[in-house]
Design an enzyme around this catalytic site. Structure first.
Site, mmCIF file in Angstrom:
data_model
loop_
_atom_site.group_PDB
_atom_site.id
_atom_site.type_symbol
_atom_site.label_atom_id
_atom_site.label_comp_id
_atom_site.label_asym_id
_atom_site.label_seq_id
_atom_site.Cartn_x
_atom_site.Cartn_y
_atom_site.Cartn_z
ATOM 1 N N ARG A 129 0.824 -1.226 0.000
ATOM 2 C CA ARG A 129 0.000 0.000 0.000
ATOM 3 C C ARG A 129 0.856 1.273 0.000
ATOM 4 O O ARG A 129 0.476 2.300 0.568
ATOM 5 C CB ARG A 129 -0.919 0.047 1.224
ATOM 6 C CG ARG A 129 -1.949 -1.047 1.295
ATOM 7 C CD ARG A 129 -3.022 -0.876 0.230
ATOM 8 N NE ARG A 129 -4.175 -1.697 0.486
ATOM 9 C CZ ARG A 129 -4.289 -2.974 0.104
ATOM 10 N NH1 ARG A 129 -3.330 -3.561 -0.587
ATOM 11 N NH2 ARG A 129 -5.384 -3.654 0.383
ATOM 12 N N SER A 142 -10.795 -0.617 3.328
ATOM 13 C CA SER A 142 -10.000 -0.645 4.560
ATOM 14 C C SER A 142 -9.572 0.765 4.942
ATOM 15 O O SER A 142 -9.042 1.497 4.115
ATOM 16 C CB SER A 142 -8.756 -1.505 4.366
ATOM 17 O OG SER A 142 -9.125 -2.842 4.132
ATOM 18 N N GLU A 155 -4.776 3.989 5.887
ATOM 19 C CA GLU A 155 -4.567 3.669 4.469
ATOM 20 C C GLU A 155 -5.187 4.775 3.612
ATOM 21 O O GLU A 155 -4.668 5.136 2.560
ATOM 22 C CB GLU A 155 -5.210 2.316 4.120
ATOM 23 C CG GLU A 155 -5.039 1.964 2.649
ATOM 24 C CD GLU A 155 -5.760 0.687 2.233
ATOM 25 O OE1 GLU A 155 -5.694 -0.309 2.965
ATOM 26 O OE2 GLU A 155 -6.369 0.702 1.153
HETATM 27 N N1 EPU Z 1 -10.945 -10.076 11.094
HETATM 28 C C1 EPU Z 1 -11.488 -10.101 12.344
HETATM 29 N N2 EPU Z 1 -12.383 -9.145 12.682
HETATM 30 C C2 EPU Z 1 -12.762 -8.165 11.817
HETATM 31 C C3 EPU Z 1 -12.210 -8.153 10.535
HETATM 32 C C4 EPU Z 1 -11.293 -9.120 10.174
HETATM 33 O O1 EPU Z 1 -11.163 -10.947 13.159
HETATM 34 O O2 EPU Z 1 -13.574 -7.327 12.220
HETATM 35 C C5 EPU Z 1 -9.974 -11.097 10.698
HETATM 36 C C6 EPU Z 1 -10.532 -12.007 9.625
HETATM 37 O O3 EPU Z 1 -11.277 -13.048 10.132
HETATM 38 C C7 EPU Z 1 -9.262 -12.459 8.932
HETATM 39 C C8 EPU Z 1 -8.305 -11.283 9.088
HETATM 40 O O4 EPU Z 1 -8.835 -10.477 10.133
HETATM 41 O O5 EPU Z 1 -8.703 -13.562 9.603
HETATM 42 C C9 EPU Z 1 -8.154 -10.462 7.801
HETATM 43 O O6 EPU Z 1 -9.412 -9.926 7.436
HETATM 44 P P1 EPU Z 1 -9.919 -9.891 5.920
HETATM 45 O O7 EPU Z 1 -9.750 -11.223 5.296
HETATM 46 O O8 EPU Z 1 -11.244 -9.260 5.914
HETATM 47 O O9 EPU Z 1 -8.878 -8.974 5.163
HETATM 48 P P2 EPU Z 1 -8.218 -7.595 5.574
HETATM 49 O O10 EPU Z 1 -6.819 -7.863 5.972
HETATM 50 O O11 EPU Z 1 -9.071 -6.846 6.543
HETATM 51 C C10 EPU Z 1 -7.202 -6.951 3.246
HETATM 52 C C11 EPU Z 1 -7.122 -5.654 2.467
HETATM 53 C C12 EPU Z 1 -8.400 -5.479 1.665
HETATM 54 C C13 EPU Z 1 -8.554 -6.646 0.716
HETATM 55 C C14 EPU Z 1 -8.628 -7.939 1.562
HETATM 56 C C15 EPU Z 1 -8.673 -9.182 0.712
HETATM 57 C C16 EPU Z 1 -5.728 -4.155 3.761
HETATM 58 C C17 EPU Z 1 -5.692 -3.014 4.721
HETATM 59 N N3 EPU Z 1 -6.949 -4.567 3.413
HETATM 60 O O12 EPU Z 1 -8.266 -6.792 4.185
HETATM 61 O O13 EPU Z 1 -8.262 -4.310 0.891
HETATM 62 O O14 EPU Z 1 -9.723 -6.524 -0.063
HETATM 63 O O15 EPU Z 1 -7.432 -8.046 2.395
HETATM 64 O O16 EPU Z 1 -7.473 -9.354 0.028
HETATM 65 O O17 EPU Z 1 -4.681 -4.634 3.334
HETATM 66 C C18 EPU Z 1 -8.656 -1.984 0.903
HETATM 67 O O18 EPU Z 1 -7.434 -1.848 0.957
HETATM 68 O O19 EPU Z 1 -9.430 -1.004 0.846
HETATM 69 C C19 EPU Z 1 -9.214 -3.316 0.954
HETATM 70 C C20 EPU Z 1 -10.509 -3.545 1.045
#
Ligand code: EPU
Length: 311
Positions: A184, A233, A304
């Site tokens: 990012r 995010s 972000e």
């Molecule tokens: N989780 C929780 N509680 C929550 C949210 C998430 O426990 O309230 C846990 C999930 O269960 C999972 C982990 O955290 O084990 C990661 O969550 P998730 O799979 O939703 O992905 P993320 O890391 O929150 C990232 C990117 C997203 C992208 C997704 C899928 C970042 C900051 N965000 O989200 O990107 O779509 O992976 O690849 O890197 C964006 O940047 O705007 C965005 C949406």
């Protein structure tokens, strides 16, 4: 002159047509409310606002702002930013150059092209590599600027080259190393330039498989990402360990509101505008999350999204 990038498509070489740059001022709108131009639907009036449909117009607007020493903010899809409630004291330039051209394994796209339109062009040409971007709300310029990524594909993995404008240096074609990409992050966050066009390099694939992966991604998005007004995010994921969403979740903050801004009940890293939220509400809610995560885990969350101050 402070300016942040996004993008346009097209011309090679510099631009210096003073007459054109003078005429362009007549096309600027005044006191234009910014809220409709971003996914948050938040933001007050910009002193001046212009939507560039061509590289020539974009460069003329940039040249005008430079010549008149007017602060410039450049953006594309508005899906990763938060405009100030007071708007912007200067010129806001929205990149609308959206041409897409497929050439063998390469896709050339204007900075204002939507990520989804590039994905569609790839499918039509039977090219694989960008399926993960299906449903991504941003534009090509924003993706190049912020090294957008989702479901394991970052911009740096598919970018072949880009055409950019740098203040004092003009228009230049650069390779991906120029951007010093990281999670990012890119050099453009430190040394602003305007992305005009990008070329992506993909591989030949099976259209049926490409389509099926695209559908799979849409389903993943629907299950993981809450619908409504947000910027995706809000914070970057800290290195290693738990994600930002998980950290905020474990602090018990999901569902917390401040004014009309709310941390999603479904995902801790989605800060929603439930209708009529102000930038102040959203930023204050973000600060509460930063403080809680810092206190509980000793981790400093980093935003972000880009906050665009009025001045
Ligand atoms: N989780 C929780 N509680 C929550 C949210 C998430 O426990 O309230 C846990 C999930 O269960 C999972 C982990 O955290 O084990 C990661 O969550 P998730 O799979 O939703 O992905 P993320 O890391 O929150 C990232 C990117 C997203 C992208 C997704 C899928 C970042 C900051 N965000 O989200 O990107 O779509 O992976 O690849 O890197 C964006 O940047 O705007 C965005 C949406």
């Amino acid at each position: 002159m402070p300016f942040l990038p996004c993008s346009v498509n097209g011309v090679r070489g510099g631009f210096s047509d003073t007459l054109w740059a003078m005429d362009i001022r007549e096309q600027f709108e005044e006191n234009k409310v910014l809220a409709p131009y971003c996914t948050y639907q938040i933001g007050g009036p910009a002193d001046l606002f212009f939507e560039a449909e061509s590289v020539k117009d974009a460069l003329a607007a940039i040249e005008w702002a430079e010549e008149h020493d007017v602060p410039l903010f450049v953006f594309g899809g508005g899906s990763n930013l938060l405009f100030d409630d007071a708007g912007f004291r200067g010129l806001v330039l929205r990149m609308r150059v959206r041409e897409i051209e497929v050439d063998g394994h390469l896709i050339h796209a204007g900075a204002g092209a939507k990520a989804g339109e590039v994905v569609k062009a790839a499918l039509e040409a039977g090219l694989t590599g960008l399926e993960s971007w299906n449903g991504l709300p941003g534009t090509v310029g924003g993706a190049v600027y912020g090294n957008a990524g989702c479901f394991e594909v970052e911009c740096k993995d598919v970018l072949e080259s880009a055409l950019i404008y740098m203040a004092g240096e003009g228009v230049e074609e650069v390779n991906p190393y120029f951007f010093e990409y990281d999670y990012r992050n890119s050099k453009l966050k430190r040394e602003p330039a305007v992305v005009l066009q990008a070329t992506f390099k993909l591989n030949q694939g099976d259209p049926v498989e490409i389509k099926s992966r695209m559908m799979e991604i849409l389903k993943l998005r629907a299950t993981k990402q809450p619908p409504g007004l947000s910027t995706g995010s809000f914070f970057k994921n800290p290195e290693g360990g738990k994600s930002a969403g998980q950290l905020i979740d474990e602090c018990g903050l999901k569902g917390m509101s401040l004014g009309k801004a709310k941390i999603s009940e479904h995902h801790g890293n989605f800060f929603m505008n439930t209708g009529g939220a102000t930038a102040e509400d959203v930023m204050a809610l973000g600060e509460k999350a930063v403080a809680a995560v810092k206190e509980r885990f000793g981790i400093e969350l980093e935003r972000e999204i880009v906050f665009v101050p009025a001045q």
